[in-house]
Write an enzyme that holds these catalytic residues in place. Structure first.
Site, PDB file in Angstrom:
ATOM      1  N   ASP A 157       0.849  -1.201   0.000  1.00  0.00           N
ATOM      2  CA  ASP A 157       0.000   0.000   0.000  1.00  0.00           C
ATOM      3  C   ASP A 157       0.883   1.249   0.000  1.00  0.00           C
ATOM      4  O   ASP A 157       1.781   1.379   0.834  1.00  0.00           O
ATOM      5  CB  ASP A 157      -0.877  -0.053   1.267  1.00  0.00           C
ATOM      6  CG  ASP A 157      -1.951   0.999   1.290  1.00  0.00           C
ATOM      7  OD1 ASP A 157      -2.401   1.423   0.201  1.00  0.00           O
ATOM      8  OD2 ASP A 157      -2.376   1.382   2.399  1.00  0.00           O
ATOM      9  N   GLY A 164      -7.976   8.063   7.271  1.00  0.00           N
ATOM     10  CA  GLY A 164      -8.348   8.342   8.660  1.00  0.00           C
ATOM     11  C   GLY A 164      -9.776   8.845   8.742  1.00  0.00           C
ATOM     12  O   GLY A 164     -10.547   8.743   7.789  1.00  0.00           O
ATOM     13  N   HIS A 201      -9.417   5.002  -1.957  1.00  0.00           N
ATOM     14  CA  HIS A 201      -8.689   4.938  -0.672  1.00  0.00           C
ATOM     15  C   HIS A 201      -9.531   5.646   0.387  1.00  0.00           C
ATOM     16  O   HIS A 201     -10.518   6.292   0.077  1.00  0.00           O
ATOM     17  CB  HIS A 201      -7.323   5.635  -0.816  1.00  0.00           C
ATOM     18  CG  HIS A 201      -6.302   4.798  -1.517  1.00  0.00           C
ATOM     19  ND1 HIS A 201      -5.184   4.315  -0.890  1.00  0.00           N
ATOM     20  CD2 HIS A 201      -6.244   4.338  -2.786  1.00  0.00           C
ATOM     21  CE1 HIS A 201      -4.471   3.607  -1.750  1.00  0.00           C
ATOM     22  NE2 HIS A 201      -5.093   3.606  -2.914  1.00  0.00           N
ATOM     23  N   GLY A 202      -9.100   5.527   1.633  1.00  0.00           N
ATOM     24  CA  GLY A 202      -9.791   6.252   2.709  1.00  0.00           C
ATOM     25  C   GLY A 202     -11.201   5.753   2.936  1.00  0.00           C
ATOM     26  O   GLY A 202     -12.126   6.533   3.175  1.00  0.00           O
TER      27      GLY A 202
HETATM   28  P1  13P Z   1      -8.589   4.528   5.939  1.00  0.00           P
HETATM   29  O1  13P Z   1      -7.580   4.349   7.013  1.00  0.00           O
HETATM   30  O2  13P Z   1      -9.179   5.893   5.942  1.00  0.00           O
HETATM   31  O3  13P Z   1      -9.633   3.468   5.954  1.00  0.00           O
HETATM   32  O4  13P Z   1      -7.819   4.432   4.540  1.00  0.00           O
HETATM   33  C1  13P Z   1      -7.217   3.229   4.161  1.00  0.00           C
HETATM   34  C2  13P Z   1      -6.433   3.375   2.913  1.00  0.00           C
HETATM   35  O5  13P Z   1      -6.792   4.102   2.021  1.00  0.00           O
HETATM   36  C3  13P Z   1      -5.215   2.575   2.754  1.00  0.00           C
HETATM   37  O6  13P Z   1      -4.452   2.995   1.675  1.00  0.00           O
END
Ligand code: 13P
Length: 288
Positions: free
Chosen positions: A84, A178, A207-208
């Site tokens: 990642d 986050g 992502h996220g």
């Molecule tokens: P989150 O921590 O916001 O779930 O994001 C995860 C992510 O995008 C890993 O690359």
């Protein structure tokens, strides 16, 4: 079954659902995600950030653990072991360690350099049967020291990167790693739509995934997202369940301090979060 992510994402794209990438931090995390994927007959991607790789003593340890665990647990659904937000050097380390998929995050370089490095890594990864994700624009917030301002991607730059033959593309569309702040403007579906128009059949990556409302997740999938990354939400579930166990004084009852007991509620909480996400993303039963 450890595989590259290419096939599962093509299927997800064609079937209008998304495969979850769940970031792992240790043995318990890996076990919880693998067992849930098997139980729900869902393909899954195990995400490993460079920070988490370092924490687990290195990518070689991670690859050896995941391969052995996949075998010992008798996992039959497709599992990809994916780097990642990899650096250029990190990508080579993971290729050598035996990962089945990598992400090269060249979003902080000028687009010419991002293209040049991504092109080289696409050739190396494909030659060895690995899948590769690239990034354009940036994901806001911070993850394991990777800080992004959250700029929306330029659809023309996305096309230039997609044309290099990457298997999946992360385009910034206002998403943040986050927790989302109260004044978050939401995902830019206009950008997502424009990116997909330019990149055709390319599986897009969101992502996220933590804290994005369900209706936005569904809309993103309908506009071409085939992979959704979740990290913080599993961490929060784990911490919450562990805190409850300790606050209830359970670690002081009998042998409640035994790590196998102390970490069990957290591990179960991760399973519940992963299940909830797989159901929302529509990947349940799609392993066949
Ligand atoms: P989150 O921590 O916001 O779930 O994001 C995860 C992510 O995008 C890993 O690359």
């Amino acid at each position: 079954m450890l595989v590259s992510a290419a096939e599962m994402l093509k299927k997800a794209k064609a079937g209008h659902y998304a495969v979850g990438q769940f970031n792992i931090n240790n043995l318990e995390w890996t076990k919880s995600v693998l067992l849930t994927a098997e139980e729900l007959r869902s393909p899954v991607i195990l995400g490993v950030s460079e920070g988490a790789g370092k924490y687990m003593t290195g990518f070689k340890t991670v690859a050896a653990m995941v391969k052995a665990m996949d075998e010992e647990l008798g996992i039959t659904v497709p599992v990809a072991l994916h780097l990642d937000h990899g650096t250029y050097e990190g990508c080579y380390k993971c290729i050598k360690a035996g990962f089945t998929s990598i992400m090269f995050d060249g979003s902080h370089y000028a687009i010419e350099e991002n293209i040049e490095k991504t092109k080289e890594l696409v050739a190396v990864a494909h030659n060895l049967g690995l899948s590769i994700e690239a990034e354009v624009g940036s994901i806001g917030g911070e993850e394991d020291g990777v800080v992004g301002m959250g700029e929306c991607a330029d659809p023309n730059e996305c096309k230039a990167i997609a044309d290099l033959g990457v298997d999946m593309l992360a385009a910034g569309i206002g998403n943040i790693h986050g927790k989302y702040p109260a004044n978050w403007a939401g995902l830019s579906f206009e950008t997502l739509d424009a990116v997909q128009q330019k990149t055709g059949e390319m599986p897009l990556v969101l992502h996220g995934g933590t804290g994005i409302p369900e209706d936005m997740i569904k809309k993103a999938i309908s506009l071409g997202v085939a992979k959704i990354n979740v990290n913080t939400e599993c961490q929060l579930s784990f911490a919450d369940a562990t805190r409850k166990y300790i606050e209830a004084g359970k670690d002081l009852e009998g042998k409640g301090f035994d790590p196998r007991k102390l970490l069990a509620p957290g591990a179960e909480a991760i399973k519940a979060t992963v299940k909830e996400k797989m159901e929302l993303f529509g990947s349940v039963g799609k392993a066949e």
